[in-house]
Design an enzyme around this catalytic site. Structure first.
Site, short mmCIF file in Angstrom:
data_model
loop_
_atom_site.label_atom_id
_atom_site.label_comp_id
_atom_site.label_asym_id
_atom_site.label_seq_id
_atom_site.Cartn_x
_atom_site.Cartn_y
_atom_site.Cartn_z
N ASP A 139 0.94 -1.08 0.15
CA ASP A 139 0.06 0.07 -0.16
C ASP A 139 0.88 1.32 0.18
O ASP A 139 1.94 1.47 0.63
CB ASP A 139 -1.05 -0.01 1.06
CG ASP A 139 -2.03 1.06 0.97
OD1 ASP A 139 -3.02 0.57 0.92
OD2 ASP A 139 -1.90 2.14 0.76
N VAL A 169 -10.80 2.70 -3.64
CA VAL A 169 -10.55 2.34 -4.98
C VAL A 169 -11.67 1.52 -5.35
O VAL A 169 -11.70 0.30 -4.53
CB VAL A 169 -9.13 1.87 -5.08
CG1 VAL A 169 -8.92 1.42 -6.50
CG2 VAL A 169 -8.14 2.94 -4.59
N HIS A 175 -10.29 -5.30 -3.36
CA HIS A 175 -8.97 -5.70 -2.86
C HIS A 175 -8.81 -6.07 -1.51
O HIS A 175 -9.92 -5.59 -0.68
CB HIS A 175 -8.06 -4.61 -3.17
CG HIS A 175 -8.63 -3.20 -2.47
ND1 HIS A 175 -9.59 -2.49 -3.17
CD2 HIS A 175 -8.47 -2.67 -1.44
CE1 HIS A 175 -9.79 -1.39 -2.39
NE2 HIS A 175 -9.26 -1.37 -1.26
P1 AMP Z 1 -9.76 1.28 0.36
O1 AMP Z 1 -10.00 2.65 1.08
O2 AMP Z 1 -9.99 0.15 0.84
O3 AMP Z 1 -10.42 1.59 -1.01
O4 AMP Z 1 -8.15 1.40 0.12
C1 AMP Z 1 -7.37 1.83 -1.04
C2 AMP Z 1 -6.03 1.65 -0.77
O5 AMP Z 1 -5.16 1.88 -2.09
C3 AMP Z 1 -5.55 2.91 0.43
O6 AMP Z 1 -4.89 2.39 1.42
C4 AMP Z 1 -4.64 3.65 -0.60
O7 AMP Z 1 -3.22 4.13 0.20
C5 AMP Z 1 -4.07 2.49 -1.50
N1 AMP Z 1 -3.49 3.18 -2.89
C6 AMP Z 1 -4.08 4.02 -3.62
N2 AMP Z 1 -3.26 4.30 -4.71
C7 AMP Z 1 -2.29 3.29 -4.66
C8 AMP Z 1 -1.13 2.96 -5.51
N3 AMP Z 1 -1.03 3.64 -6.61
N4 AMP Z 1 -0.04 2.05 -5.17
C9 AMP Z 1 -0.26 1.38 -3.77
N5 AMP Z 1 -1.46 1.61 -3.12
C10 AMP Z 1 -2.41 2.68 -3.25
#
Ligand code: AMP
Length: 121
Positions: free
Chosen positions: A35, A102, A106
């Site tokens: 992350d 996102v 995941h």
């Molecule tokens: P969620 O709130 O469960 O949708 O978590 C999305 C996660 O994606 C967050 O913890 C972000 O820090 C992570 N994230 C967003 N963009 C990226 C990226 N380019 N590479 C790695 N992690 C990411």
């Protein structure tokens, strides 16, 4: 009704190679990478290769092979990062109330230190 999948979401772009990531695991069914904003010493994201919006969409519509392949990858990452020894947490935020940022299904794999209560207010 299921929200339509947005192919421009950041994880779809990572899967297409348009945005870089540090690949920790990559197979037919899943990709794992750290992350970008870690919330614990171990914070790994595991995503399926297919276009699934959230956990329910994946559980309801993915094939048995995709589901098995994805969860095997989660198990592999737990073993690989060493979090299995002292414990870990898996989180799948889903939708608005679940705080999902996102919209590509995941799993967050968190560990490496005591993680505190499941929910904080
Ligand atoms: P969620 O709130 O469960 O949708 O978590 C999305 C996660 O994606 C967050 O913890 C972000 O820090 C992570 N994230 C967003 N963009 C990226 C990226 N380019 N590479 C790695 N992690 C990411």
């Amino acid at each position: 009704m299921q929200t339509p999948y947005d192919p421009q979401n950041v994880f779809a772009r990572i899967l297409r190679g348009e945005i870089p990531c540090q690949k920790l695991h990559d197979d037919e069914f899943a990709l794992a990478f750290p992350d970008i904003r870690p919330q614990a010493p171990i914070h790994i994201l595991i995503i399926p290769k297919g276009p699934y919006v959230d956990a329910a969409h994946f559980a309801q519509t993915a094939s048995n092979d995709e589901i098995a392949g994805f969860w095997r990858a989660v198990g592999l990452m737990v073993a690989q990062c060493g979090a299995g020894t002292n414990g870990f947490r898996l989180i799948a935020n889903s939708g608005e109330y679940g705080g999902q940022e996102v919209p590509h299904f995941h799993i967050h794999l968190l560990g490496g230190a005591p993680l505190g209560p499941m929910l904080s207010r």
